[in-house]
Write an enzyme that holds these catalytic residues in place. Structure first.
Site, PDB file in Angstrom:
ATOM      1  N   ASP A  58       0.820  -1.208   0.000  1.00 35.70           N
ATOM      2  CA  ASP A  58       0.000   0.000   0.000  1.00 35.70           C
ATOM      3  C   ASP A  58       0.857   1.263   0.000  1.00 35.70           C
ATOM      4  OD1 ASP A  58      -2.556   1.029  -0.124  1.00 35.70           O
ATOM      5  OD2 ASP A  58      -2.659   1.355   2.037  1.00 35.70           O
ATOM      6  N   ALA A  59       2.126   1.149   0.317  1.00 36.00           N
ATOM      7  CA  ALA A  59       3.006   2.317   0.312  1.00 36.00           C
ATOM      8  C   ALA A  59       3.320   2.788  -1.103  1.00 36.00           C
ATOM      9  CB  ALA A  59       4.301   1.997   1.046  1.00 36.00           C
TER      10      ALA A  59
END
Length: 79
Positions: A58-59
């Site tokens: 998700d980064a």
């Protein structure tokens, strides 16, 4: 003209990050379900690792959004 190209580049960057993250989550979820179906007793450990990898995955779009905002508000504003 240069500002429009920079804005289009930022939009493409965000779009590609979103698509690649969606494919990553789909593959990760599929592998989790497959592994859990094969060895149900490993489910808690696999789920813990799933959440760690999901956080790292998700980064990627967050970094892309940050870079796109930099391009739009700093680079395009100065052009």
């Amino acid at each position: 003209m240069v500002a429009a190209i920079i804005i289009i580049a930022a939009a493409v960057m965000i779009g590609l990050a979103a698509i690649s993250t969606a494919f990553g989550f789909a593959m990760l979820g599929g592998k989790l379900l497959d592994s859990t179906a094969r060895q149900p007793e490993m489910a808690p450990m696999l789920q813990g690792k799933f959440f760690i990898i999901a956080g790292l995955l998700d980064a990627v779009p967050m970094i892309s959004v940050g870079l796109a905002m930099y391009l739009i508000f700093v680079v395009a504003a100065g052009a």
